[in-house]
Write a protein that holds these residues in place. Structure first.
Motif, PDB file in Angstrom:
ATOM      1  N   LEU A 174       0.859  -1.184   0.000  1.00 21.52           N
ATOM      2  CA  LEU A 174       0.000   0.000   0.000  1.00 21.52           C
ATOM      3  C   LEU A 174       0.897   1.236   0.000  1.00 21.52           C
ATOM      4  O   LEU A 174       1.974   1.226   0.605  1.00 21.52           O
ATOM      5  CB  LEU A 174      -0.922   0.000   1.224  1.00 21.52           C
ATOM      6  CG  LEU A 174      -1.969  -1.116   1.248  1.00 21.52           C
ATOM      7  CD1 LEU A 174      -2.562  -1.279   2.656  1.00 21.52           C
ATOM      8  CD2 LEU A 174      -3.080  -0.860   0.241  1.00 21.52           C
ATOM      9  N   THR A 175       0.470   2.284  -0.658  1.00 26.97           N
ATOM     10  CA  THR A 175       1.276   3.493  -0.794  1.00 26.97           C
ATOM     11  C   THR A 175       1.546   4.134   0.565  1.00 26.97           C
ATOM     12  O   THR A 175       0.613   4.372   1.339  1.00 26.97           O
ATOM     13  CB  THR A 175       0.573   4.515  -1.703  1.00 26.97           C
ATOM     14  OG1 THR A 175       0.335   3.913  -2.989  1.00 26.97           O
ATOM     15  CG2 THR A 175       1.428   5.763  -1.884  1.00 26.97           C
ATOM     16  N   VAL A 176       2.810   4.393   0.847  1.00 23.81           N
ATOM     17  CA  VAL A 176       3.174   5.050   2.104  1.00 23.81           C
ATOM     18  C   VAL A 176       2.908   6.546   1.978  1.00 23.81           C
ATOM     19  O   VAL A 176       3.397   7.202   1.046  1.00 23.81           O
ATOM     20  CB  VAL A 176       4.659   4.808   2.459  1.00 23.81           C
ATOM     21  CG1 VAL A 176       5.011   5.516   3.765  1.00 23.81           C
ATOM     22  CG2 VAL A 176       4.942   3.319   2.573  1.00 23.81           C
ATOM     23  N   LEU A 177       2.130   7.083   2.912  1.00 19.31           N
ATOM     24  CA  LEU A 177       1.819   8.508   2.918  1.00 19.31           C
ATOM     25  C   LEU A 177       2.855   9.284   3.721  1.00 19.31           C
ATOM     26  O   LEU A 177       3.314  10.335   3.303  1.00 19.31           O
ATOM     27  CB  LEU A 177       0.425   8.744   3.494  1.00 19.31           C
ATOM     28  CG  LEU A 177      -0.735   8.061   2.750  1.00 19.31           C
ATOM     29  CD1 LEU A 177      -2.053   8.336   3.449  1.00 19.31           C
ATOM     30  CD2 LEU A 177      -0.789   8.519   1.299  1.00 19.31           C
ATOM     31  N   LYS A 178       3.200   8.755   4.885  1.00 20.67           N
ATOM     32  CA  LYS A 178       4.244   9.357   5.711  1.00 20.67           C
ATOM     33  C   LYS A 178       4.678   8.365   6.781  1.00 20.67           C
ATOM     34  O   LYS A 178       3.827   7.770   7.451  1.00 20.67           O
ATOM     35  CB  LYS A 178       3.762  10.656   6.370  1.00 20.67           C
ATOM     36  CG  LYS A 178       4.866  11.396   7.115  1.00 20.67           C
ATOM     37  CD  LYS A 178       4.373  12.690   7.743  1.00 20.67           C
ATOM     38  CE  LYS A 178       5.504  13.394   8.475  1.00 20.67           C
ATOM     39  NZ  LYS A 178       5.048  14.631   9.162  1.00 20.67           N
ATOM     40  N   MET A 207      -4.947   3.418   3.062  1.00 17.01           N
ATOM     41  CA  MET A 207      -5.778   2.230   3.249  1.00 17.01           C
ATOM     42  C   MET A 207      -6.988   2.187   2.315  1.00 17.01           C
ATOM     43  O   MET A 207      -7.768   1.235   2.352  1.00 17.01           O
ATOM     44  CB  MET A 207      -6.259   2.168   4.697  1.00 17.01           C
ATOM     45  CG  MET A 207      -5.160   1.967   5.726  1.00 17.01           C
ATOM     46  SD  MET A 207      -4.499   0.294   5.720  1.00 17.01           S
ATOM     47  CE  MET A 207      -5.822  -0.594   6.553  1.00 17.01           C
ATOM     48  N   ASP A 208      -7.168   3.196   1.464  1.00 19.34           N
ATOM     49  CA  ASP A 208      -8.360   3.250   0.610  1.00 19.34           C
ATOM     50  C   ASP A 208      -8.517   2.019  -0.286  1.00 19.34           C
ATOM     51  O   ASP A 208      -9.615   1.458  -0.373  1.00 19.34           O
ATOM     52  CB  ASP A 208      -8.345   4.522  -0.237  1.00 19.34           C
ATOM     53  CG  ASP A 208      -8.712   5.764   0.579  1.00 19.34           C
ATOM     54  OD1 ASP A 208      -9.186   5.597   1.725  1.00 19.34           O
ATOM     55  OD2 ASP A 208      -8.538   6.892   0.070  1.00 19.34           O
ATOM     56  N   PRO A 209      -7.463   1.553  -0.990  1.00 17.82           N
ATOM     57  CA  PRO A 209      -7.631   0.347  -1.827  1.00 17.82           C
ATOM     58  C   PRO A 209      -8.032  -0.873  -0.999  1.00 17.82           C
ATOM     59  O   PRO A 209      -8.835  -1.698  -1.446  1.00 17.82           O
ATOM     60  CB  PRO A 209      -6.258   0.164  -2.467  1.00 17.82           C
ATOM     61  CG  PRO A 209      -5.629   1.513  -2.415  1.00 17.82           C
ATOM     62  CD  PRO A 209      -6.117   2.135  -1.143  1.00 17.82           C
ATOM     63  N   PHE A 210      -7.475  -0.987   0.186  1.00 15.78           N
ATOM     64  CA  PHE A 210      -7.803  -2.104   1.073  1.00 15.78           C
ATOM     65  C   PHE A 210      -9.282  -2.081   1.452  1.00 15.78           C
ATOM     66  O   PHE A 210      -9.986  -3.100   1.353  1.00 15.78           O
ATOM     67  CB  PHE A 210      -6.930  -2.028   2.326  1.00 15.78           C
ATOM     68  CG  PHE A 210      -7.298  -3.025   3.400  1.00 15.78           C
ATOM     69  CD1 PHE A 210      -6.874  -4.345   3.325  1.00 15.78           C
ATOM     70  CD2 PHE A 210      -8.073  -2.643   4.490  1.00 15.78           C
ATOM     71  CE1 PHE A 210      -7.216  -5.261   4.311  1.00 15.78           C
ATOM     72  CE2 PHE A 210      -8.413  -3.549   5.480  1.00 15.78           C
ATOM     73  CZ  PHE A 210      -7.989  -4.855   5.397  1.00 15.78           C
ATOM     74  N   PHE A 211      -9.779  -0.931   1.866  1.00 18.35           N
ATOM     75  CA  PHE A 211     -11.173  -0.841   2.283  1.00 18.35           C
ATOM     76  C   PHE A 211     -12.133  -0.895   1.090  1.00 18.35           C
ATOM     77  O   PHE A 211     -13.278  -1.323   1.238  1.00 18.35           O
ATOM     78  CB  PHE A 211     -11.404   0.426   3.101  1.00 18.35           C
ATOM     79  CG  PHE A 211     -10.902   0.312   4.514  1.00 18.35           C
ATOM     80  CD1 PHE A 211     -11.451  -0.610   5.396  1.00 18.35           C
ATOM     81  CD2 PHE A 211      -9.863   1.100   4.967  1.00 18.35           C
ATOM     82  CE1 PHE A 211     -10.983  -0.734   6.692  1.00 18.35           C
ATOM     83  CE2 PHE A 211      -9.382   0.981   6.266  1.00 18.35           C
ATOM     84  CZ  PHE A 211      -9.948   0.062   7.129  1.00 18.35           C
ATOM     85  N   GLN A 212     -11.666  -0.499  -0.097  1.00 15.32           N
ATOM     86  CA  GLN A 212     -12.518  -0.622  -1.277  1.00 15.32           C
ATOM     87  C   GLN A 212     -12.754  -2.096  -1.608  1.00 15.32           C
ATOM     88  O   GLN A 212     -13.874  -2.501  -1.938  1.00 15.32           O
ATOM     89  CB  GLN A 212     -11.886   0.079  -2.475  1.00 15.32           C
ATOM     90  CG  GLN A 212     -12.776   0.110  -3.715  1.00 15.32           C
ATOM     91  CD  GLN A 212     -14.119   0.760  -3.454  1.00 15.32           C
ATOM     92  OE1 GLN A 212     -14.178   1.913  -3.027  1.00 15.32           O
ATOM     93  NE2 GLN A 212     -15.214   0.045  -3.697  1.00 15.32           N
ATOM     94  N   ALA A 213     -11.700  -2.908  -1.522  1.00 14.42           N
ATOM     95  CA  ALA A 213     -11.858  -4.349  -1.744  1.00 14.42           C
ATOM     96  C   ALA A 213     -12.805  -4.947  -0.709  1.00 14.42           C
ATOM     97  O   ALA A 213     -13.632  -5.815  -1.029  1.00 14.42           O
ATOM     98  CB  ALA A 213     -10.496  -5.037  -1.681  1.00 14.42           C
TER      99      ALA A 213
END
Length: 259
Positions: free
Chosen positions: A120-124, A130-136
């Motif tokens: 998952l893309t690191v923001l900081k 977590m958006d892709p994770f929760f979309q799935a």
């Protein structure tokens, strides 16, 4: 004399207590993979050395760093009791919850590495998108679906029927399983173990009527067939869910259409 001795003991008590407490502390180094997109495009490792009780948790060490050493350190946490799932991170190369990982259990004599979960893309710093994770998770319809009018009483279910999906009700959506999966690392379109686990929870619920619909969703090219049965997900789950077993049961249901 008795009174003087008592007063002396009373005054010495807190000092002795503080000394005993300090004697339990050990010096540990946390090697944290830092990332700040406003400063650099590349992450960097940074060491923090602190004294801490070995019976405390990695989350306590992170708090100590943030509150006393470097307030810019960024990570997620909420309940601190292994229920919210928000503080999943890679500790010494393994996905764990920082609030459930004791310092003494992870080799404090060497630097303890802490980094964001993978895939998952690191923001900081230790915070990922977590958006892709929760979309799935949303895509598999993780809620009870029934037909007809709203019931006037509860929907009965036998203990045996409830036990059928008991294991997969334990998921806390920490993403430890999904972000430990090599397939997910290489292809973020894969639903991932957590979404399949939450689909399993309703597919095998005798009260639900949308099992076939969920199975068709998971029959997609990015669905359950992408699993390569590496068992990483089961090893990573902080709740002890048999994730790989649940995925295999969904595969079997797709083939036999029996669930």
């Amino acid at each position: 004399m008795g009174t003087a001795t008592l007063e002396k003991n009373d005054s010495a008590g807190p000092v002795d207590s503080a000394e005993n407490s300090a004697s339990h502390l050990i010096t540990v180094t946390l090697r944290i993979r830092r990332f700040n997109p406003e400063v650099s495009d590349e992450p960097q490792w940074q060491d923090f050395t602190l004294e801490i009780d070995p019976k405390e948790r990695v989350l306590d060490a992170l708090h100590k760093i943030k509150w006393e050493i470097d307030g810019t350190l960024t990570f997620r946490r909420s309940c601190a009791h292994g229920i919210c799932g928000s503080d999943a991170m890679r500790i010494n190369g393994r996905n764990r919850l920082a609030c459930k990982t004791l310092i003494k259990d992870i080799g404090p004599d060497k630097p303890i590495t802490v980094e964001a979960i993978k895939g998952l893309t690191v923001l900081k710093d230790l915070v990922v998108d977590m958006d892709p994770f929760f979309q799935a998770y949303r895509d598999v319809m993780p809620f009870l679906i029934t037909s007809g009018n709203e019931p006037t009483r509860e929907r009965y279910q036998s203990a045996e029927d409830r036990e059928r999906f008991d294991d997969t009700t334990k998921c806390i959506l920490c993403a430890a399983c999904t972000s430990s999966c090599p397939v997910f690392w290489n292809d973020g379109q894969y639903f991932g173990p957590a979404a399949i686990v939450n689909a399993h929870r309703f597919i095998f619920d005798s009260r639900d009527e949308a099992g076939e619909q969920r199975l068709e969703i998971l029959n997609d090219k990015d669905g359950v067939w992408r699993c390569r049965t590496t068992f990483n997900c089961t090893d990573a789950c902080p709740r002890g869910i048999e994730v790989t077993k649940a995925i295999q049961e969904v595969k079997r249901a797709l083939i036999t259409r029996r669930f």
